[in-house]
Design a protein around this motif. Structure first.
Motif, mmCIF file in Angstrom:
data_model
loop_
_atom_site.group_PDB
_atom_site.id
_atom_site.type_symbol
_atom_site.label_atom_id
_atom_site.label_comp_id
_atom_site.label_asym_id
_atom_site.label_seq_id
_atom_site.Cartn_x
_atom_site.Cartn_y
_atom_site.Cartn_z
ATOM 1 N N PHE A 36 -13.359 15.756 30.215
ATOM 2 C CA PHE A 36 -12.256 15.007 30.994
ATOM 3 C C PHE A 36 -11.105 15.578 31.439
ATOM 4 O O PHE A 36 -9.949 15.036 31.442
ATOM 5 C CB PHE A 36 -12.111 13.386 30.368
ATOM 6 N N GLN A 37 -11.203 16.872 31.011
ATOM 7 C CA GLN A 37 -9.695 17.566 31.079
ATOM 8 C C GLN A 37 -9.768 18.060 32.641
ATOM 9 O O GLN A 37 -10.489 18.329 33.464
ATOM 10 C CB GLN A 37 -9.910 19.056 30.596
ATOM 11 N N GLU B 235 -8.660 18.569 36.776
ATOM 12 C CA GLU B 235 -8.967 17.958 38.081
ATOM 13 C C GLU B 235 -10.336 17.379 37.953
ATOM 14 O O GLU B 235 -10.591 16.352 38.347
ATOM 15 C CB GLU B 235 -8.644 19.024 39.074
ATOM 16 N N ARG C 120 -10.372 14.128 36.160
ATOM 17 C CA ARG C 120 -9.773 13.030 37.000
ATOM 18 C C ARG C 120 -10.957 12.706 38.025
ATOM 19 O O ARG C 120 -11.207 11.381 38.161
ATOM 20 C CB ARG C 120 -8.710 13.552 37.668
ATOM 21 N N ARG D 236 -13.607 10.764 36.122
ATOM 22 C CA ARG D 236 -13.082 9.286 35.758
ATOM 23 C C ARG D 236 -13.042 8.367 36.892
ATOM 24 O O ARG D 236 -13.801 7.503 37.051
ATOM 25 C CB ARG D 236 -11.727 9.345 35.118
ATOM 26 N N ASP D 237 -12.895 8.782 38.151
ATOM 27 C CA ASP D 237 -12.784 8.232 39.220
ATOM 28 C C ASP D 237 -14.208 8.100 39.769
ATOM 29 O O ASP D 237 -14.526 6.942 40.384
ATOM 30 C CB ASP D 237 -12.044 8.893 40.410
ATOM 31 N N ARG E 238 -11.326 -0.378 35.358
ATOM 32 C CA ARG E 238 -10.675 0.670 34.563
ATOM 33 C C ARG E 238 -10.386 0.441 33.098
ATOM 34 O O ARG E 238 -10.911 1.134 32.063
ATOM 35 C CB ARG E 238 -9.368 1.055 35.087
#
Length: 180
Positions: free
Chosen positions: A11-12, A14, A17, A20-21, A49
């Motif tokens: 989860f590091q 870009e 991100r 997660r999105d 979330r």
């Protein structure tokens, strides 16, 4: 077209991100299509979330692992969270939580592929002999999981309240992880 599965993705940066999105969008889309993944429609990614944050915290603590499936375009198309038991007498099996395939991919065999990948991953976990999950009665999910090799091992009538006057059975299912 098949999915590419990753266990314990990073989860590091870009990529993290985007992951997660993608998970938030998947969860909202599955929920809004009527999927039994802890919410009832309508929901937004922002509604979901806080629950994803709980899953991510459990992952950071080593209690939960994520199996994610990406489609040919690299988009999050499926996932399952695999959670260890903390009770000392039940550490030989894990839970599968929040098992999802995006609605646009329904009917392509991705659900079966996800469940097979989850079983393969669990076979690699030290001391794990089975996967347990629950599903909401009245959705057909129990028949799907049975087709993937799971057996119903219990049922709580009306154990899930979707809305006032809409109670569903909470169905417990188990997959022993003998030889593949």
């Amino acid at each position: 077209m098949t999915l590419t599965f990753t266990l314990d993705p990073t989860f590091q940066g870009e990529h993290g991100r985007a992951l997660r999105d993608g998970l938030l969008a998947l969860w909202a889309d599955v929920s809004n299509a009527g999927g039994a993944v802890g919410f009832v429609p309508p929901v937004t990614p922002e509604d979901i979330r806080p629950e994803l944050v709980k899953h991510l915290a459990a992952m950071a603590e080593g209690r939960t692992r994520l199996l994610v499936g990406h489609d040919a375009n690299g988009e999050v198309a499926a996932c399952a969270f695999l959670t260890a038991n903390t009770h000392r007498l039940m550490r030989h099996w894990i839970w599968a939580y929040t098992v999802m395939v995006h609605p646009r991919h329904q009917g392509k065999g991705y659900g079966r592929a996800l469940m097979a990948a989850a079983a393969d991953a669990a076979r690699g976990f030290d001391g794990i002999e089975a996967i347990r999950l629950t599903c909401r009665g009245g959705t057909g999910a129990d028949r799907f999981y049975e087709a993937c090799g799971y057996k119903e091992v219990g049922r709580v009538p009306g154990g899930i309240r979707v809305a006032d006057g809409d109670d569903r059975d909470d169905v417990f299912m188990l997959l022993p992880l003998g030889a593949a």
